[in-house]
Every structure is written in C-alpha cells, then in structure tokens.
Enzyme design. Structure first.
Site, PDB file in Angstrom:
ATOM      1  N   GLY A  12       0.618  -1.163  -0.044  1.00 38.70           N
ATOM      2  CA  GLY A  12      -0.087   0.089  -0.018  1.00 38.70           C
ATOM      3  C   GLY A  12       0.735   1.429  -0.128  1.00 38.70           C
ATOM      4  O   GLY A  12       1.885   1.267   0.009  1.00 38.70           O
ATOM      5  N   ARG A  90     -12.534   2.457   4.863  1.00 38.63           N
ATOM      6  CA  ARG A  90     -13.855   2.836   5.002  1.00 38.63           C
ATOM      7  C   ARG A  90     -14.117   3.236   3.530  1.00 38.63           C
ATOM      8  O   ARG A  90     -13.672   3.920   2.840  1.00 38.63           O
ATOM      9  CB  ARG A  90     -14.181   3.859   5.903  1.00 38.63           C
ATOM     10  CG  ARG A  90     -15.651   4.011   6.047  1.00 38.63           C
ATOM     11  CD  ARG A  90     -15.917   5.107   7.312  1.00 38.63           C
ATOM     12  NE  ARG A  90     -17.435   5.196   7.572  1.00 38.63           N
ATOM     13  CZ  ARG A  90     -18.027   5.776   8.795  1.00 38.63           C
ATOM     14  NH1 ARG A  90     -16.989   6.413   9.558  1.00 38.63           N
ATOM     15  NH2 ARG A  90     -19.258   5.651   9.054  1.00 38.63           N
ATOM     16  N   GLY A 128      -3.512   0.848  11.027  1.00 40.33           N
ATOM     17  CA  GLY A 128      -4.780   0.663  10.213  1.00 40.33           C
ATOM     18  C   GLY A 128      -6.071   1.138  11.204  1.00 40.33           C
ATOM     19  O   GLY A 128      -6.137   0.807  12.295  1.00 40.33           O
ATOM     20  N   ASP A 157      -0.906  12.484  14.476  1.00 40.59           N
ATOM     21  CA  ASP A 157      -1.840  13.681  15.076  1.00 40.59           C
ATOM     22  C   ASP A 157      -1.067  14.758  15.948  1.00 40.59           C
ATOM     23  O   ASP A 157      -0.980  15.960  15.721  1.00 40.59           O
ATOM     24  CB  ASP A 157      -2.943  13.295  16.064  1.00 40.59           C
ATOM     25  CG  ASP A 157      -3.818  12.116  15.358  1.00 40.59           C
ATOM     26  OD1 ASP A 157      -4.393  12.433  14.213  1.00 40.59           O
ATOM     27  OD2 ASP A 157      -3.698  11.085  15.740  1.00 40.59           O
ATOM     28  N   HIS A 185      -7.674   7.948  17.822  1.00 43.11           N
ATOM     29  CA  HIS A 185      -7.398   8.483  16.598  1.00 43.11           C
ATOM     30  C   HIS A 185      -8.511   8.751  15.575  1.00 43.11           C
ATOM     31  O   HIS A 185      -8.598   7.814  14.807  1.00 43.11           O
ATOM     32  CB  HIS A 185      -6.453   7.546  16.050  1.00 43.11           C
ATOM     33  CG  HIS A 185      -5.945   8.145  14.696  1.00 43.11           C
ATOM     34  ND1 HIS A 185      -5.250   9.224  14.261  1.00 43.11           N
ATOM     35  CD2 HIS A 185      -6.090   7.530  13.388  1.00 43.11           C
ATOM     36  CE1 HIS A 185      -5.043   9.278  13.243  1.00 43.11           C
ATOM     37  NE2 HIS A 185      -5.398   8.209  12.396  1.00 43.11           N
TER      38      HIS A 185
END
Length: 331
Positions: A12, A90, A128, A157, A185
């Site tokens: 990925g 998602r 993930g 973050d 998160h």
C-alpha cells in the site's frame, strides 16, 4: 544480529514510504541490520513483488533480506517489531459498525498469529483504522504477549499539532515540545497545547503565551488537527501516506531509542484505569515518556474543565467501539 520487522499492508501507499525509511536506518539506527517481512493479501502479491524489487535496487547496506508473503505465519515468525499498517478502508456508504466488523476479523487473526509465532518481546504498533480499537483486538487475541507491547499510532496527530503551533509562532517544529493527543485517533481526539512549550531565543515559553490567542487554541487549532486527514484526502484525493509513514518511524524510533528528558510523545496505550480518569482496558492516547524500550504515562498534568469534557467525549467513543468490536470477535 538482524532485527526482524514485519510490515502489513506492505503493497500500500503508506508502506511505500515507510519501508525505505526503515530499511535505510531511520528507525533502528544506521548500523542495525534488518530483515523485512512484508505481508499483504493474495491479490496484492504482484504489486508487492515490485516493492521487493525496488528495495533490492536501493542497495541499502543494512537491509539483509526481504520476504514477501500473504501468510501470517511466515510474516510473524520470530519478529521483533510489527507495524500493522494494513486494514479494511472505509468505503462509500459503509457504516462505522461495518468497518469495525471487517477490521475485527483482520486483527483477531493477526493477534492470534502474533501470539503463536512472534517473539514474546515483540513491539506492535497498529496504524490501520480504527487504530485504537484494532490494537485492542490484537492485544486481546495475543494473551501471551504483554499488553504493554501493543500500541496504536497517534504520533501523526501530534506531528500535525506541533506543525500548527510552530506555524502560528513562526518557529521550526523542533522548537515545539510537550504537545499531547488524548484519546482516539478519530475526529473526537483532543489535541492539547495546555502544557506545550515553545522555545524562543533559547528560552522555554508556554505555548499559550507564545501563541497568545486562546480562542485559536480552543477552536481552530483543535478542529484543524482533528480534520487534517480529511483535508488531505480532499486535496490529494488520497489519504495521508508520506506523513503517516514518517509518524510510524517517529513512534517506533522513540519506543526503541527513548525520548528526550525535556519532552514527551503521544501514543495509544492500554489504560490501567488509574490515569486521568480514563476507563480501564481502553487503548487511549496519553502523553508518555520512553526509556529502555518501555513507556510510562506522564502523571500529574493539570486537567481543567474544558480538557476534561474533551477527554471524556473521546473515551466514550472508545468504549462504544470496544463493546461493538468485542461482540464481533466473540462470534
């Protein structure tokens, strides 16, 4: 001796940036040999083979071996570090419970495989999403590995928050310390600058004084960090990859090598129920100090009513996620 490092979702976007940094020594040191085991699903094996070829073609001096596989046993056997990047994304029209259910299955399987094949000293960082709850599932399914060895990534973050404060104060990000990300998160996370420090002219100044804009610190600063991932997707039409890979490297490097005495970092770690009123058994982002490969939550920070409300909201979301996910893995 070489360290065995597993990266999942290795074909990925995030892994494409991450693997080069790990293999050239940004995480474990320029003199520490590494063996990479790369895990992805069977349909991605062709792409992954291309990634392996590129790593070979980099001719990196500390990279001893690269193993590409779709088999969890092969990927996790005797590993020292697991970077669990891969997860079900998602998709449009997907409800959050559907995302939780799909990822519960993935991380249940990976947790069991870690328990069976990895070293008991393995350090696990879950990237993930939903990262906190996925880390909790993996932890629950790997009972022979200490809970303290599991974490989830909230360093991205924190890096985003540091960058926002640095920009506001016209200083480099290295001049911003002690920024905290509390909680999940997700969009409920609480980026907290109350205890942050900005170094100006060699002196430590409270961030609130250096910024001198309380409305910004309690408003746009928080929402910008909370929504930064969505903003990147809107601009790139792809999710954060380069910055996520950098944050994973920061997270694992500090876990292995330690934090500076005058700073702390944010990590999603297991709550013991005794820190800042966070319910026991959640993977919740806290400020931590790292030394000797172990983390310690920074105790005794003042929490005002504004912060308390934000911290409770994100804890409530994590309780709901946990309960839903545990129901799925019990099936």
């Amino acid at each position: 001796m070489a360290l065995r490092v597993c990266v999942t979702g290795a074909a990925g976007q995030i892994a494409y940036s991450l693997l080069y940094s790990v293999a050239k020594g940004d995480v474990f040191g320029k003199d520490q040999p590494v063996i990479l085991t790369l895990l992805d699903i069977p349909p991605m094996m062709g792409v992954l083979e291309g990634v392996v070829m590129e790593l070979q073609d980099c001719a990196l001096p500390i990279l001893q071996e690269v193993i590409a596989t779709s088999d969890e046993r092969e990927a996790f056997t005797d590993i020292d570090v697991a970077m669990l990047v891969g997860a079900m994304p998602r998709r449009e029209g997907m409800e959050r419970k559907d995302l939780l259910k799909a990822n519960a299955k993935i991380f249940k399987s990976q947790g069991k495989s870690l328990d069976q094949y990895a070293k008991k000293t393995v350090k696990v960082v879950v990237v993930g999403n939903p990262a906190n709850t996925n880390a909790l599932i993996a932890m629950k399914c790997a009972p022979s590995i200490p809970k303290e060895n599991f974490s989830c990534l909230t360093r991205l973050d924190q890096n985003r928050a540091k960058s926002q404060i640095a920009g506001k104060c016209s200083v480099p990000t290295s001049a911003v310390k002690k920024v905290t990300i509390w909680g999940n998160h997700s969009s409920t996370q609480f980026p907290d600058a109350m205890h942050a420090v900005v170094v100006k002219d060699g002196k430590d100044i409270q961030a609130s004084e250096a910024v001198n804009d309380d409305a910004w610190l309690k408003g746009d600063f928080i929402t910008t960090v909370q929504k930064r991932g969505a903003a990147v997707i809107a601009a790139r039409k792809l999710s954060s990859a380069m910055s996520a890979a950098k944050a994973i490297c920061d997270h694992v490097r500090d876990w292995v090598q330690g934090t500076a005495d005058d700073d702390w970092v944010s990590m999603g770690v297991i709550s013991d129920g005794n820190s800042y009123g966070v319910p026991e058994g959640l993977v919740y982002s806290f400020p931590v100090k790292l030394s000797g490969g172990k983390w310690t939550i920074v105790d005794g920070l003042a929490v005002d009513a504004f912060a308390r409300e934000k911290m409770d909201v994100t804890a409530k979301e994590l309780v709901e996620e946990r309960d839903a996910a545990f129901a799925f893995i019990a099936d």
